[in-house]
Design an enzyme around this catalytic site. Structure first.
Site, mmCIF file in Angstrom:
data_model
loop_
_atom_site.group_PDB
_atom_site.id
_atom_site.type_symbol
_atom_site.label_atom_id
_atom_site.label_comp_id
_atom_site.label_asym_id
_atom_site.label_seq_id
_atom_site.Cartn_x
_atom_site.Cartn_y
_atom_site.Cartn_z
ATOM 1 N N SER A 54 66.613 -9.184 14.083
ATOM 2 C CA SER A 54 65.750 -8.259 13.349
ATOM 3 C C SER A 54 66.392 -6.898 13.108
ATOM 4 O O SER A 54 66.010 -6.196 12.172
ATOM 5 C CB SER A 54 64.421 -8.070 14.090
ATOM 6 O OG SER A 54 64.631 -7.558 15.395
ATOM 7 N N GLY A 91 64.062 -12.407 15.332
ATOM 8 C CA GLY A 91 63.847 -13.247 16.492
ATOM 9 C C GLY A 91 64.994 -14.187 16.819
ATOM 10 O O GLY A 91 64.877 -15.016 17.719
ATOM 11 N N ASN A 119 68.378 -11.045 22.360
ATOM 12 C CA ASN A 119 67.188 -11.861 22.617
ATOM 13 C C ASN A 119 67.424 -12.845 23.749
ATOM 14 O O ASN A 119 66.516 -13.144 24.528
ATOM 15 C CB ASN A 119 66.777 -12.606 21.341
ATOM 16 C CG ASN A 119 66.070 -11.692 20.358
ATOM 17 O OD1 ASN A 119 65.278 -10.846 20.736
ATOM 18 N ND2 ASN A 119 66.388 -11.858 19.085
ATOM 19 N N ASP A 202 55.538 1.315 16.038
ATOM 20 C CA ASP A 202 55.381 0.328 17.102
ATOM 21 C C ASP A 202 56.318 0.596 18.272
ATOM 22 O O ASP A 202 56.237 -0.059 19.308
ATOM 23 C CB ASP A 202 55.587 -1.096 16.567
ATOM 24 C CG ASP A 202 56.959 -1.317 15.948
ATOM 25 O OD1 ASP A 202 57.834 -0.430 16.072
ATOM 26 O OD2 ASP A 202 57.161 -2.383 15.347
ATOM 27 N N HIS A 205 61.105 -1.027 16.362
ATOM 28 C CA HIS A 205 62.186 -1.122 15.385
ATOM 29 C C HIS A 205 62.617 0.247 14.876
ATOM 30 O O HIS A 205 61.783 1.137 14.697
ATOM 31 C CB HIS A 205 61.748 -1.992 14.207
ATOM 32 C CG HIS A 205 61.405 -3.388 14.590
ATOM 33 N ND1 HIS A 205 60.126 -3.797 14.869
ATOM 34 C CD2 HIS A 205 62.194 -4.467 14.760
ATOM 35 C CE1 HIS A 205 60.135 -5.078 15.194
ATOM 36 N NE2 HIS A 205 61.376 -5.500 15.141
#
Length: 228
Positions: A54, A91, A119, A202, A205
């Site tokens: 991402s 992801g 990840n 959020d 990012h």
């Protein structure tokens, strides 16, 4: 290097495999396929492929705000005849990346920027599995075209899984870069991770301004590769 708290905040970035990401994955994949088949890609003298998650995809931003697009603008401003392809998929893990290489490497790539692994670390995937997947990706790219220049982006994770795992994860990237004699970006998120004003609401990012800093971090190494 930033404090442990900053690195911990940065970790939230990679827990973005939820419903929003899954919905965006198909559109990201379609965008990559469109770029790979574009006529201007066929006519350009060199292709730079950004292969990542991402961060590369520019989650939450317009496509032209992601750092690969900023790099394209930089190349254009310098009259350098390269076409940037953003093959970021939200992801993505190293295993997922390994499995989609065959449809991404449809053309000869001059520079391959590998931005995967974080990840894996935040999910507690065994370090040797992550290392092996990254090595397989590197090997695959070289089998496809031995002349392709490969850049590996370093990443760090918080100590949730213990200091041994955390330090072992951090070492994967410089060790692979040295072993394979490839370029290394020490820490892609340098000067962005944990800085509130450089991350979206959020807290996960990077903002458009944050992506500009990522582009600077990448350019410091990329310019060496294309000028070699």
């Amino acid at each position: 290097m930033r404090s442990l708290i900053i690195v911990c905040i940065m970790a939230l970035m990679f827990f973005s495999c939820g419903e929003e990401q899954r919905k965006k994955s198909d559109s990201e994949r379609s965008a990559v396929e469109e770029s790979l088949t574009a006529e201007d890609t066929k006519e350009t003298s060199g292709i730079i492929l950004f292969f990542g998650n991402s961060l590369t995809a520019g989650m939450g931003l317009e496509p032209d705000e992601a750092f690969p697009a900023i790099i394209q603008n930089k190349l254009d401003s310098l009259n350098l005849d390269y076409k940037v392809i953003n093959a970021g998929l939200s992801g993505e893990t190293t295993a997922g990346g390994k499995n989609r290489l065959s449809w991404v490497l449809k053309q000869d790539i001059e520079v391959f920027v590998l931005e995967l692994g974080a990840n894996d670390g935040l999910r507690g995937i065994p370090l040797e599995e992550t290392r092996a997947n990254l090595q397989e990706i590197i090997d695959f790219v070289r089998r496809k075209n031995p002349e392709t220049k490969i850049i590996l982006t370093g990443m760090q994770i918080p100590p949730n899984l213990g200091q041994d795992y955390t330090s072992g994860f951090k070492k994967i990237f410089p060790e692979l870069a040295e072993k394979n004699d490839i370029y290394l970006i020490p820490f892609l998120l340098e000067d962005v991770a944990g800085v509130p004003e450089l991350n979206q609401k959020d807290g996960i990012h990077p903002t458009a301004d944050g992506q500009k800093i990522l582009a600077d971090n990448v350019w410091e190494v990329l310019k060496q590769a294309i000028n070699q």
